[in-house]
Each structure stands twice: as C-alpha cells, then as structure tokens.
Motif scaffolding. Structure first.
Motif, mmCIF file in Angstrom:
data_model
loop_
_atom_site.group_PDB
_atom_site.id
_atom_site.type_symbol
_atom_site.label_atom_id
_atom_site.label_comp_id
_atom_site.label_asym_id
_atom_site.label_seq_id
_atom_site.Cartn_x
_atom_site.Cartn_y
_atom_site.Cartn_z
ATOM 1 N N HIS A 149 1.292 -1.079 0.045
ATOM 2 C CA HIS A 149 -0.033 0.042 -0.179
ATOM 3 C C HIS A 149 0.932 0.943 0.009
ATOM 4 O O HIS A 149 1.921 1.916 0.458
ATOM 5 N N PHE A 150 0.095 2.628 -1.077
ATOM 6 C CA PHE A 150 1.332 3.625 -0.647
ATOM 7 C C PHE A 150 0.961 4.130 0.228
ATOM 8 O O PHE A 150 -0.457 4.003 1.331
ATOM 9 N N GLU A 151 1.712 5.033 1.127
ATOM 10 C CA GLU A 151 1.403 5.087 2.333
ATOM 11 C C GLU A 151 0.297 6.527 2.819
ATOM 12 O O GLU A 151 -0.314 6.136 3.794
ATOM 13 N N ASN A 152 0.399 6.937 1.886
ATOM 14 C CA ASN A 152 -0.652 8.041 2.272
ATOM 15 C C ASN A 152 -2.023 7.487 1.789
ATOM 16 O O ASN A 152 -2.785 8.295 1.896
ATOM 17 N N SER A 153 -2.569 6.984 0.208
ATOM 18 C CA SER A 153 -3.600 6.734 -0.210
ATOM 19 C C SER A 153 -4.002 5.575 0.748
ATOM 20 O O SER A 153 -5.857 4.847 -0.143
ATOM 21 N N GLY A 154 -3.205 4.687 0.645
ATOM 22 C CA GLY A 154 -4.022 2.990 1.007
ATOM 23 C C GLY A 154 -3.813 2.431 -0.823
ATOM 24 O O GLY A 154 -4.095 1.180 -0.363
ATOM 25 N N GLN A 155 -3.699 2.979 -1.545
ATOM 26 C CA GLN A 155 -3.741 1.920 -2.820
ATOM 27 C C GLN A 155 -2.710 1.985 -2.991
ATOM 28 O O GLN A 155 -1.989 1.609 -2.165
ATOM 29 N N GLY A 156 -2.709 0.185 -4.147
ATOM 30 C CA GLY A 156 -1.806 -0.263 -3.629
ATOM 31 C C GLY A 156 -1.602 -1.704 -5.042
ATOM 32 O O GLY A 156 -2.745 -1.607 -5.629
ATOM 33 N N VAL A 157 -1.162 -3.294 -4.173
ATOM 34 C CA VAL A 157 -1.699 -3.863 -4.672
ATOM 35 C C VAL A 157 -2.082 -5.237 -3.753
ATOM 36 O O VAL A 157 -1.620 -4.629 -2.711
ATOM 37 N N GLY A 170 -6.001 -4.733 -17.672
ATOM 38 C CA GLY A 170 -6.405 -4.076 -15.949
ATOM 39 C C GLY A 170 -6.422 -3.065 -16.318
ATOM 40 O O GLY A 170 -6.039 -2.216 -17.735
ATOM 41 N N PRO A 171 -7.809 -2.443 -16.048
ATOM 42 C CA PRO A 171 -8.397 -0.676 -16.435
ATOM 43 C C PRO A 171 -7.153 -0.247 -15.988
ATOM 44 O O PRO A 171 -6.318 -0.645 -15.687
ATOM 45 N N THR A 172 -7.182 1.459 -16.517
ATOM 46 C CA THR A 172 -5.967 2.871 -15.321
ATOM 47 C C THR A 172 -6.546 2.312 -14.004
ATOM 48 O O THR A 172 -7.546 2.735 -13.454
ATOM 49 N N GLY A 173 -4.635 2.614 -13.135
ATOM 50 C CA GLY A 173 -5.096 2.301 -11.669
ATOM 51 C C GLY A 173 -5.383 1.058 -11.152
ATOM 52 O O GLY A 173 -5.397 0.975 -9.727
ATOM 53 N N ALA A 174 -5.465 -0.208 -12.117
ATOM 54 C CA ALA A 174 -5.388 -1.053 -11.226
ATOM 55 C C ALA A 174 -4.496 -1.932 -10.715
ATOM 56 O O ALA A 174 -3.947 -2.840 -9.996
ATOM 57 N N GLY A 175 -3.314 -1.730 -10.458
ATOM 58 C CA GLY A 175 -1.723 -1.799 -10.062
ATOM 59 C C GLY A 175 -0.415 -3.061 -10.800
ATOM 60 O O GLY A 175 0.126 -3.244 -10.904
ATOM 61 N N LYS A 176 -1.230 -1.996 -12.267
ATOM 62 C CA LYS A 176 -0.087 -3.125 -12.920
ATOM 63 C C LYS A 176 1.227 -2.661 -13.135
ATOM 64 O O LYS A 176 2.276 -3.311 -12.276
ATOM 65 N N THR A 177 1.633 -1.514 -13.172
ATOM 66 C CA THR A 177 2.562 -0.641 -13.228
ATOM 67 C C THR A 177 3.081 -1.032 -11.850
ATOM 68 O O THR A 177 4.703 -1.350 -11.551
ATOM 69 N N THR A 178 2.584 -0.861 -10.409
ATOM 70 C CA THR A 178 2.827 -1.187 -9.059
ATOM 71 C C THR A 178 3.287 -2.679 -8.858
ATOM 72 O O THR A 178 4.548 -2.437 -8.473
ATOM 73 N N LEU A 179 2.837 -3.242 -9.398
ATOM 74 C CA LEU A 179 3.613 -4.901 -9.824
ATOM 75 C C LEU A 179 4.476 -5.155 -9.846
ATOM 76 O O LEU A 179 5.884 -5.453 -9.332
HETATM 77 P P1 GTP Z 1 -2.491 2.285 -15.794
HETATM 78 O O1 GTP Z 1 -0.923 2.427 -16.198
HETATM 79 O O2 GTP Z 1 -3.141 3.759 -15.880
HETATM 80 O O3 GTP Z 1 -3.570 1.882 -16.960
HETATM 81 O O4 GTP Z 1 -2.503 1.437 -14.102
HETATM 82 P P2 GTP Z 1 -2.049 0.879 -13.542
HETATM 83 O O5 GTP Z 1 -2.569 -0.304 -14.113
HETATM 84 O O6 GTP Z 1 -0.548 0.936 -13.668
HETATM 85 O O7 GTP Z 1 -2.091 1.660 -12.337
HETATM 86 P P3 GTP Z 1 -0.653 1.926 -11.152
HETATM 87 O O8 GTP Z 1 0.141 0.637 -10.507
HETATM 88 O O9 GTP Z 1 -0.269 2.855 -11.443
HETATM 89 O O10 GTP Z 1 -1.180 2.205 -9.982
HETATM 90 C C1 GTP Z 1 -2.035 1.576 -8.947
HETATM 91 C C2 GTP Z 1 -2.873 2.900 -8.218
HETATM 92 O O11 GTP Z 1 -1.915 3.480 -7.200
HETATM 93 C C3 GTP Z 1 -3.739 3.902 -8.647
HETATM 94 O O12 GTP Z 1 -4.758 4.025 -8.059
HETATM 95 C C4 GTP Z 1 -2.526 5.131 -8.589
HETATM 96 O O13 GTP Z 1 -3.537 6.260 -8.558
HETATM 97 C C5 GTP Z 1 -2.227 4.828 -7.514
HETATM 98 N N1 GTP Z 1 -0.651 5.339 -7.165
HETATM 99 C C6 GTP Z 1 0.833 5.473 -8.117
HETATM 100 N N2 GTP Z 1 1.902 5.647 -8.020
HETATM 101 C C7 GTP Z 1 1.506 5.850 -7.260
HETATM 102 C C8 GTP Z 1 2.268 6.769 -5.474
HETATM 103 O O14 GTP Z 1 3.315 6.804 -6.180
HETATM 104 N N3 GTP Z 1 2.070 7.174 -5.135
HETATM 105 C C9 GTP Z 1 0.670 7.336 -4.277
HETATM 106 N N4 GTP Z 1 -0.101 7.343 -3.404
HETATM 107 N N5 GTP Z 1 -0.398 6.345 -5.260
HETATM 108 C C10 GTP Z 1 0.380 5.997 -6.286
#
Ligand code: GTP
Ligand code: MG
Length: 241
Positions: free
Chosen positions: A15-23, A40-49
């Motif tokens: 989880h990202f510290e401030n937002s709670g989003q992540g995987v 998966g859709p934008t914001g799904a967590g693909k790049t995070t993974l």
């Molecule tokens: P697309 O590249 O748009 O297709 O999305 P993705 O599936 O790669 O999503 P990503 O893994 O980038 O983000 C997953 C969630 O984490 C989203 O809700 C982002 O807003 C959030 N997020 C991504 N990077 C950061 C970050 O550096 N800090 C915080 N707090 N949240 C992040």
C-alpha cells in the motif's frame, strides 16, 4: 548470468503510505522463459506490480522470489542485472545512439552494440542516418520517432541479456510496417526470457503463458488465455468489447 528466471509472488501486499492504494494479496509463480501478461483498467496496479519486482517499492506483506531467493535480500544493483526493462518512455539520454544502447553494458564492443541493434530491427534506420551510431538521441530521445526509440530500448535490453524482462507495451499507434518491426524485435527479446508485459494488444495476451487481470489492486482473474476466455468473466467481456 546464473539466474534462471523463475519468479514467484507469495501473498504480496503493498500500500502507498498516504492513499492506501496499491496491490492486494498477489500470488503466482512462473517458470523460466514464460510470459505473463498483466491486463486491467487504468489504476489497477499493473505498474505497481512491476515496480515491486524491481524493488522500486517493497511489499508490506508477503515476498517475491527469483529462483527461490527473496529479492529483499538482493541488492538493487544485482537486481538490475537480472531484470531488463523496456518502457513506453524509452528512458533515452541526450547522447549518441551507441551509448544509449550500451547503458548497463558499458564494456560492450561496438560489434556487440551492432548485433543488438540488428536483433532489435534497429540496424536499418540507424544506418540510414547520416551520423549512424553517433546520431544524438536528443532530450529523452526527442530527435527520434516513437518506433525508433522503442527499438533502441529493445536493443539495450538485448545487449544486457538479462534472464527477466519487463515490458510496458506502447499504446501509441505506430505505422503498420514499424509496428511489425517492433513486434518482431520484442518476440526475439522475449524468447528464453521470463517476461512480464503490461499488455495493450490482444496478440500479446494470446501469446502469454499466464494472464493476470487486475482491478483496483486486486487480481480479479488469473489463468491461461483460453481458460479465462471460456470463464466468461471480466477478461472475457474485455475480449468482446
Ligand atoms: P495505468 O498505467 O494507468 O494503466 O494504471 P496501472 O494499472 O499501472 O496503475 P498503477 O499501478 O500505476 O496505480 C495503482 C494505484 O496506485 C492507482 O490508484 C494510483 O493512483 C496509485 N498510485 C500509483 N503510483 C502512486 C504513488 O507513487 N503514490 C501514491 N500515493 N499512489 C500511487
Ligand atoms: Mg501503468
């Protein structure tokens, strides 16, 4: 390289510290040389993974193993040798094409650089430039076209010869001929390497050994292409869209 490229995620949560989003609670294992398509859709967590695999971020829970070794015990430097990346914004510097291909393999000879460029279907366009390998790429590769930048990034990954490859497939449209060249180059790069691809093209997903469909940080569906297509769930409806 003595890394084979077996990768497993065991109950990985981040989880990202401030937002709670992540995987959330990600589990899978792939064998050396296999391809995983992450969709998966934008914001799904693909790049995070993908970032977790490179220790850009560290799991809050669970662990990630390469050849059975927990990567939290591996230095980022040696991880960079095991994992090559080809991203949309190709990561080019305002230097010559030659030195851009050589990043991470500064010891490589010009012959090696040329071989990598050939394998990446980049040799022809480089030869067509008046300064050839000495052509300066510009800020972030701005003097080159998108398709040229991609192939330079592919040549760099070829030269690095890492057992694991991470690709973020470009969404930007290339002309049909360039598209075909980039695809050929990527297929060459994928062979014998464990590949994670953030996939935007159906053909890429079809070729994958494992498809991971994510949404809002969770793995919603996971399996082979045919299996997921048959299940009639989220992935299947994406195919019908
Ligand atoms: P697309 O590249 O748009 O297709 O999305 P993705 O599936 O790669 O999503 P990503 O893994 O980038 O983000 C997953 C969630 O984490 C989203 O809700 C982002 O807003 C959030 N997020 C991504 N990077 C950061 C970050 O550096 N800090 C915080 N707090 N949240 C992040
Ligand atoms: Mg992303």
């Amino acid at each position: 390289q003595n890394v084979k490229g077996r990768v497993s995620f065991e109950d990985v949560t981040f989880h990202f510290e401030n937002s709670g989003q992540g995987v959330e609670n990600v589990n899978f294992a792939i064998e050396p040389g296999q391809t995983v398509a992450i969709v998966g859709p934008t914001g799904a967590g693909k790049t995070t993974l993908i970032n977790l695999l490179q220790r850009v971020q560290e799991p809050n829970e669970g662990r990630i193993l390469i050849d059975g070794v927990d990567i939290s015990n591996v230095t980022r430097k040696s991880l960079r040798q095991s994992v090559a990346t080809v991203f949309q914004d190709a990561g080019l510097f305002n230097r010559s094409i030659e030195s851009n291909i050589r990043v991470g393999r500064e010891d490589a000879s010009l012959g090696d650089v040329r071989d990598a460029a050939s394998a990446a279907s980049a040799a022809d366009f480089i030869a067509a430039k008046s300064d050839g390998y000495e052509t300066v790429a510009g800020e972030r590769g701005g003097q080159l076209s998108g398709g040229e930048r991609q192939r330079i990034a592919i040549a760099r990954a070829m030269l690095k010869d890492s057992p694991i490859l991470v690709l973020d497939e470009a969404t930007s449209a290339l002309d049909v001929e360039t598209e075909e060249k980039v695809k050929t180059a990527i297929d060459g790069l994928r062979s014998n390497r464990t590949t994670f691809v953030i996939a935007h093209r159906l053909s890429t997903v079809r070729d994958a050994d494992l498809v991971i469909f994510m949404d809002r940080g969770k793995v919603v569906e996971m399996g082979g292409f045919d299996e997921l297509a048959r299940q009639g769930g989220r992935f299947a409806s994406l195919l019908r869209a």
